[in-house]
Design an enzyme around this catalytic site. Structure first.
Site: not given
Ligand code: TYD
Length: 140
Positions: A53
């Site tokens: 992302h």
């Molecule tokens: P995600 O953004 O997919 O993780 P990464 O980019 O590290 O692979 O996030 C995974 C899950 O956690 C998603 O359901 C959103 C949640 N999340 C939060 O609630 N708060 C946060 O600060 C982050 C980074 C994720």
């Protein structure tokens, strides 16, 4: 400015003595933003690719406080990869830069410092949509 210049590696102060090591990171001083959020990623299988992302509003610093991982960073035009393998080393990721984290070692703990509170709506999770937004914001 090249993508590598926009996403510098930052080496933090590492106070070591006979008792062990201590790394200090101060928001707005050793990194270019005030820290509003901290999260860490661990237990990811080496085959997993995370991130995938870009963020319209958030800036990040990524640090492997334990173990190792790789971060592939791109603006859609240039790309480079950082190997995070030291607790005193971070990589700064500004707004609107795409990142993938992968090749996590079994002991990897990837600490992420963020400039914002979480807001899922500022994430761009589709690479084609990201490229489109980048093209639209390009003044050239
Ligand atoms: P995600 O953004 O997919 O993780 P990464 O980019 O590290 O692979 O996030 C995974 C899950 O956690 C998603 O359901 C959103 C949640 N999340 C939060 O609630 N708060 C946060 O600060 C982050 C980074 C994720």
């Amino acid at each position: 400015m090249s993508i590598m210049d926009r996403c510098p590696i930052i080496m933090f102060n590492d106070f070591g003595d006979e008792r062990g090591k201590l790394v200090v990171i101060e928001g707005g001083k050793s990194i270019p933003f005030d820290i509003k959020r901290v999260f860490y990623i661990y237990g990811s299988d080496p085959s997993v690719v995370r991130g995938q992302h870009a963020n319209r509003e958030s800036e990040f610093v990524l640090i492997n406080v334990s173990g190792t991982s790789k971060v592939r960073i791109t603006d859609g035009t240039e790309e480079f990869t950082v190997f995070l393998d030291r607790p005193m080393m971070g990589v700064y990721i500004p707004k609107m830069v795409w990142k993938d984290m992968y090749d996590f070692s079994s002991d990897s703990v990837l600490l992420v410092l963020a400039s914002t509170h979480y807001d899922g709506s500022e994430y761009i999770r589709d690479f084609d949509a990201y490229l489109k937004e980048m093209a639209e914001s390009d003044p050239a």
